[in-house]
Scaffold this motif. Structure first.
Motif, PDB file in Angstrom:
ATOM      1  N   ALA A  78      -8.699 -17.490  35.370  1.00 22.58           N
ATOM      2  CA  ALA A  78      -8.387 -16.350  36.235  1.00 22.58           C
ATOM      3  C   ALA A  78      -7.097 -15.634  35.842  1.00 22.58           C
ATOM      4  O   ALA A  78      -6.770 -14.595  36.409  1.00 22.58           O
ATOM      5  CB  ALA A  78      -8.278 -16.824  37.680  1.00 22.58           C
ATOM      6  N   LEU A  79      -6.364 -16.169  34.869  1.00 29.55           N
ATOM      7  CA  LEU A  79      -5.087 -15.568  34.484  1.00 29.55           C
ATOM      8  C   LEU A  79      -5.287 -14.332  33.617  1.00 29.55           C
ATOM      9  O   LEU A  79      -6.255 -14.237  32.860  1.00 29.55           O
ATOM     10  CB  LEU A  79      -4.241 -16.574  33.685  1.00 29.55           C
ATOM     11  N   ASN A  80      -4.353 -13.411  33.723  1.00 31.78           N
ATOM     12  CA  ASN A  80      -4.293 -12.273  32.816  1.00 31.78           C
ATOM     13  C   ASN A  80      -3.244 -12.575  31.754  1.00 31.78           C
ATOM     14  O   ASN A  80      -2.287 -13.310  32.014  1.00 31.78           O
ATOM     15  CB  ASN A  80      -3.888 -11.004  33.568  1.00 31.78           C
ATOM     16  N   PRO A  81      -3.387 -12.002  30.553  1.00 31.19           N
ATOM     17  CA  PRO A  81      -2.359 -12.221  29.524  1.00 31.19           C
ATOM     18  C   PRO A  81      -0.997 -11.717  30.001  1.00 31.19           C
ATOM     19  O   PRO A  81      -0.887 -10.630  30.562  1.00 31.19           O
ATOM     20  CB  PRO A  81      -2.857 -11.394  28.336  1.00 31.19           C
ATOM     21  N   VAL A  82       0.035 -12.535  29.815  1.00 28.84           N
ATOM     22  CA  VAL A  82       1.377 -12.147  30.230  1.00 28.84           C
ATOM     23  C   VAL A  82       2.171 -11.557  29.072  1.00 28.84           C
ATOM     24  O   VAL A  82       3.173 -10.883  29.286  1.00 28.84           O
ATOM     25  CB  VAL A  82       2.172 -13.318  30.857  1.00 28.84           C
ATOM     26  N   VAL A  83       1.738 -11.827  27.845  1.00 33.04           N
ATOM     27  CA  VAL A  83       2.402 -11.296  26.663  1.00 33.04           C
ATOM     28  C   VAL A  83       1.336 -10.722  25.747  1.00 33.04           C
ATOM     29  O   VAL A  83       0.303 -11.353  25.509  1.00 33.04           O
ATOM     30  CB  VAL A  83       3.207 -12.386  25.916  1.00 33.04           C
ATOM     31  N   LEU A  84       1.594  -9.519  25.251  1.00 38.00           N
ATOM     32  CA  LEU A  84       0.694  -8.872  24.296  1.00 38.00           C
ATOM     33  C   LEU A  84       1.416  -8.741  22.967  1.00 38.00           C
ATOM     34  O   LEU A  84       2.501  -8.163  22.903  1.00 38.00           O
ATOM     35  CB  LEU A  84       0.280  -7.485  24.796  1.00 38.00           C
ATOM     36  N   VAL A  85       0.818  -9.299  21.910  1.00 40.98           N
ATOM     37  CA  VAL A  85       1.377  -9.184  20.572  1.00 40.98           C
ATOM     38  C   VAL A  85       0.572  -8.101  19.867  1.00 40.98           C
ATOM     39  O   VAL A  85      -0.635  -8.233  19.702  1.00 40.98           O
ATOM     40  CB  VAL A  85       1.290 -10.520  19.801  1.00 40.98           C
ATOM     41  N   GLY A  86       1.251  -7.029  19.469  1.00 39.12           N
ATOM     42  CA  GLY A  86       0.555  -5.884  18.898  1.00 39.12           C
ATOM     43  C   GLY A  86       0.770  -5.738  17.413  1.00 39.12           C
ATOM     44  O   GLY A  86       1.041  -6.706  16.697  1.00 39.12           O
ATOM     45  N   GLN A  87       0.687  -4.516  16.967  1.00 45.86           N
ATOM     46  CA  GLN A  87       0.730  -4.203  15.542  1.00 45.86           C
ATOM     47  C   GLN A  87       2.075  -4.530  14.894  1.00 45.86           C
ATOM     48  O   GLN A  87       2.151  -4.690  13.683  1.00 45.86           O
ATOM     49  CB  GLN A  87       0.410  -2.733  15.330  1.00 45.86           C
ATOM     50  N   HIS A  88       3.130  -4.636  15.700  1.00 47.90           N
ATOM     51  CA  HIS A  88       4.451  -4.924  15.133  1.00 47.90           C
ATOM     52  C   HIS A  88       4.665  -6.417  14.918  1.00 47.90           C
ATOM     53  O   HIS A  88       5.702  -6.818  14.392  1.00 47.90           O
ATOM     54  CB  HIS A  88       5.548  -4.344  16.020  1.00 47.90           C
ATOM     55  N   GLY A  89       3.730  -7.224  15.322  1.00 51.44           N
ATOM     56  CA  GLY A  89       3.777  -8.656  15.053  1.00 51.44           C
ATOM     57  C   GLY A  89       4.734  -9.425  15.950  1.00 51.44           C
ATOM     58  O   GLY A  89       5.095  -8.982  17.029  1.00 51.44           O
ATOM     59  N   LEU A  90       5.129 -10.586  15.438  1.00 53.27           N
ATOM     60  CA  LEU A  90       5.988 -11.490  16.207  1.00 53.27           C
ATOM     61  C   LEU A  90       7.451 -11.180  15.940  1.00 53.27           C
ATOM     62  O   LEU A  90       8.020 -11.591  14.946  1.00 53.27           O
ATOM     63  CB  LEU A  90       5.706 -12.942  15.818  1.00 53.27           C
ATOM     64  N   LYS A  91       8.053 -10.475  16.836  1.00 54.70           N
ATOM     65  CA  LYS A  91       9.489 -10.204  16.756  1.00 54.70           C
ATOM     66  C   LYS A  91      10.194 -11.267  17.599  1.00 54.70           C
ATOM     67  O   LYS A  91       9.583 -11.876  18.475  1.00 54.70           O
ATOM     68  CB  LYS A  91       9.788  -8.807  17.277  1.00 54.70           C
ATOM     69  N   PRO A  92      11.477 -11.501  17.339  1.00 54.68           N
ATOM     70  CA  PRO A  92      12.213 -12.503  18.130  1.00 54.68           C
ATOM     71  C   PRO A  92      12.138 -12.248  19.643  1.00 54.68           C
ATOM     72  O   PRO A  92      12.066 -13.190  20.428  1.00 54.68           O
ATOM     73  CB  PRO A  92      13.650 -12.376  17.614  1.00 54.68           C
ATOM     74  N   THR A  93      12.122 -10.989  20.050  1.00 51.53           N
ATOM     75  CA  THR A  93      12.047 -10.690  21.482  1.00 51.53           C
ATOM     76  C   THR A  93      10.708 -11.119  22.069  1.00 51.53           C
ATOM     77  O   THR A  93      10.648 -11.576  23.211  1.00 51.53           O
ATOM     78  CB  THR A  93      12.263  -9.190  21.735  1.00 51.53           C
ATOM     79  N   VAL A  94       9.639 -11.003  21.290  1.00 52.63           N
ATOM     80  CA  VAL A  94       8.314 -11.429  21.750  1.00 52.63           C
ATOM     81  C   VAL A  94       8.290 -12.950  21.906  1.00 52.63           C
ATOM     82  O   VAL A  94       7.781 -13.472  22.899  1.00 52.63           O
ATOM     83  CB  VAL A  94       7.207 -10.953  20.785  1.00 52.63           C
ATOM     84  N   LEU A  95       8.861 -13.662  20.936  1.00 53.72           N
ATOM     85  CA  LEU A  95       8.912 -15.122  21.007  1.00 53.72           C
ATOM     86  C   LEU A  95       9.742 -15.580  22.205  1.00 53.72           C
ATOM     87  O   LEU A  95       9.377 -16.544  22.890  1.00 53.72           O
ATOM     88  CB  LEU A  95       9.470 -15.701  19.707  1.00 53.72           C
ATOM     89  N   GLU A  96      10.845 -14.885  22.489  1.00 55.58           N
ATOM     90  CA  GLU A  96      11.666 -15.222  23.649  1.00 55.58           C
ATOM     91  C   GLU A  96      10.905 -14.963  24.952  1.00 55.58           C
ATOM     92  O   GLU A  96      11.015 -15.727  25.908  1.00 55.58           O
ATOM     93  CB  GLU A  96      12.975 -14.435  23.641  1.00 55.58           C
TER      94      GLU A  96
END
Length: 104
Positions: free
Chosen positions: A21-39
Motif C-alpha cells: 500500500a506504500l507509495n514511493p518516497v524517493v524517485l531516482v531520475g535521469q540524473h542518477g544517484l547524487k549524494p542528496t538522493v542517498l541522504e
C-alpha cells in the motif's frame, strides 16, 4: 546505525504485504544517484524503516547497479524489486520495530 540481520522468508513476506500500500518516497531520475538522493533514502529509512523507491532509468543493468549502491550506502535490505520499484527495509533501534507487531 544498526544493520539488520538476515530476515526469514516469513518476515520478508510480511514486509512485502505492508509495502504493497506504500507509495514511493524517493524517485531516482535521469540524473542518477547524487549524494542528496542517498541522504534522502537514508533519512526515509530512519523514519519509516520500510520504504519504496522508484528508479526511472531505462537500462535494467544500470537499475540493478543503482539498487546495489543504495543497499550498500544505506545498509538496508532489499525486500522486493518489481520493475522500476524497489522495497527496502532497515531496522531503526530508536523506533518501534514494525516486525515486532507481527508474531513469527
Amino acid at each position: 546505525m544498526e544493520t539488520t540481520g538476515t530476515l526469514t522468508e516469513t518476515q520478508k513476506k510480511y514486509l512485502r504485504s505492508r509495502a504493497h500500500a506504500l507509495n514511493p518516497v524517493v524517485l531516482v531520475g535521469q540524473h542518477g544517484l547524487k549524494p542528496t538522493v542517498l541522504e534522502e533514502i537514508t533519512g526515509a529509512l530512519d523514519y519509516h524503516q520500510l520504504i519504496k523507491i522508484k528508479l526511472s532509468v531505462g537500462d535494467r543493468d544500470l537499475r540493478n547497479e543503482m539498487i546495489e549502491q543504495i543497499l550498500q550506502y544505506s545498509q538496508s535490505q532489499l525486500i522486493q524489486r518489481v520493475g522500476n520499484v524497489a522495497v527496502l527495509y532497515r531496522r531503526n533501534p530508536d523506533r518501534p520495530d514494525i516486525l515486532k507487531e507481527q508474531a513469527f
